[in-house]
Enzyme design. Structure first.
Site, PDB file in Angstrom:
ATOM      1  N   HIS A   1      25.224  -2.731  -8.728  1.00 13.92           N
ATOM      2  CA  HIS A   1      26.466  -3.095  -7.883  1.00 13.92           C
ATOM      3  C   HIS A   1      26.942  -4.311  -8.958  1.00 13.92           C
ATOM      4  O   HIS A   1      26.605  -5.519  -8.735  1.00 13.92           O
ATOM      5  CB  HIS A   1      26.371  -3.663  -6.689  1.00 13.92           C
ATOM      6  CG  HIS A   1      26.219  -2.828  -5.537  1.00 13.92           C
ATOM      7  ND1 HIS A   1      27.021  -2.106  -4.861  1.00 13.92           N
ATOM      8  CD2 HIS A   1      24.862  -2.171  -4.983  1.00 13.92           C
ATOM      9  CE1 HIS A   1      26.520  -1.196  -4.039  1.00 13.92           C
ATOM     10  NE2 HIS A   1      25.249  -1.195  -4.149  1.00 13.92           N
TER      11      HIS A   1
ATOM     12  N   CYS B   1      27.058   2.642  -7.435  1.00  9.96           N
ATOM     13  CA  CYS B   1      25.772   2.830  -6.661  1.00  9.96           C
ATOM     14  C   CYS B   1      26.071   4.517  -5.955  1.00  9.96           C
ATOM     15  O   CYS B   1      25.730   5.287  -6.805  1.00  9.96           O
ATOM     16  CB  CYS B   1      25.865   2.018  -5.508  1.00  9.96           C
ATOM     17  SG  CYS B   1      24.283   1.948  -4.388  1.00  9.96           S
TER      18      CYS B   1
ATOM     19  N   GLU C   1      29.813  -5.693  -8.728  1.00  9.31           N
ATOM     20  CA  GLU C   1      30.660  -6.609  -7.979  1.00  9.31           C
ATOM     21  C   GLU C   1      29.927  -7.475  -7.256  1.00  9.31           C
ATOM     22  O   GLU C   1      30.420  -8.637  -6.706  1.00  9.31           O
ATOM     23  CB  GLU C   1      31.536  -5.674  -6.937  1.00  9.31           C
ATOM     24  CG  GLU C   1      30.745  -5.328  -5.769  1.00  9.31           C
ATOM     25  CD  GLU C   1      30.049  -4.154  -6.115  1.00  9.31           C
ATOM     26  OE1 GLU C   1      29.598  -3.518  -4.925  1.00  9.31           O
ATOM     27  OE2 GLU C   1      29.957  -3.451  -7.044  1.00  9.31           O
TER      28      GLU C   1
END
Length: 216
Positions: free
Chosen positions: A191, A79, A193
């Site tokens: 992202h 990001c 994650e």
């Protein structure tokens, strides 16, 4: 061992949870010296580019990351961390790390220059978008089917100087460089994650040397 760069501008907790799920050992620190012995670095981030660069310079992480990239050790930006590895950002009109040639521009600037109308699209872009692989993709995308969905939150867009470094794009009124890679440095605008199984697969590919078995 994986190091996580903590510069007071990162989405740290979600990255930690993802690595814990994968049972991947890591070191989290705001001190570059603590990460010197790591095999690879995760460089996450949310927020504003100018503030982030101020934090990196105050902690010494700016020179540390430049030296790390020069050494050829693996580095993944996420990001905001995927943006400030480039040379300059329109967000705060700030010079950035310059690990990969290119600039960071606001969506409105890119749309205007491309001549495309994107009036109905909101900024920041928030939500799920699928990826189209470019230029052979990236080894970190191994096992991730093309057109898998990933979670994005951003108002600014990577504009690399070299089109060949773009390994995947998403569509949001224009081609959005979603995965960029040059040498040992890779950048994910989305992202991983926060992107479910596909995102965990990317992170697993990155830390695979510390894991056993097939995993995610």
């Amino acid at each position: 061992m994986t190091g996580i760069v903590d510069y007071n501008a990162g989405n740290i907790r979600s990255v930690e949870r993802a690595l814990a799920f994968l049972k991947a050992p890591y070191v989290l620190s705001r001190n570059p010296r603590d990460l010197e012995g790591c095999d690879r670095l995760l460089f996450p981030g949310v927020g504003e580019a100018k503030y982030a660069m101020e934090q990196l310079r105050a902690t010494g992480f700016d020179s540390f990351l430049k030296d790390w990239a020069k050494s050829g050790k693996p580095l993944v930006g996420i990001c905001l961390g995927s943006q400030i590895i480039f040379e300059h950002s329109e967000e705060g009109d700030v010079d950035c790390l310059g690990l990969i040639p290119g600039t960071i521009r606001h969506f409105s600037s890119v749309w205007r220059d491309s001549g495309k109308s994107a009036e109905l699209l909101k900024v920041p872009a928030i939500g799920w978008s699928d990826l189209t692989y470019r230029n052979g993709g990236s080894p970190l995308l191994d096992g991730v089917p093309e057109h898998s969905d990933f979670y994005f939150v951003h108002s600014y867009i990577i504009q690399p100087a070299e089109p060949s470094v773009v390994k995947a794009t998403a569509d949001y009124g224009c081609d959005v460089p979603a995965c960029v890679s040059k040498g040992s440095v890779t950048a994910f605008q989305f992202h991983p994650e926060k992107s479910g199984r596909a995102g965990l697969r990317i992170l697993r590919n990155f830390v695979r040397d510390d894991l056993g078995g097939d995993g995610v």
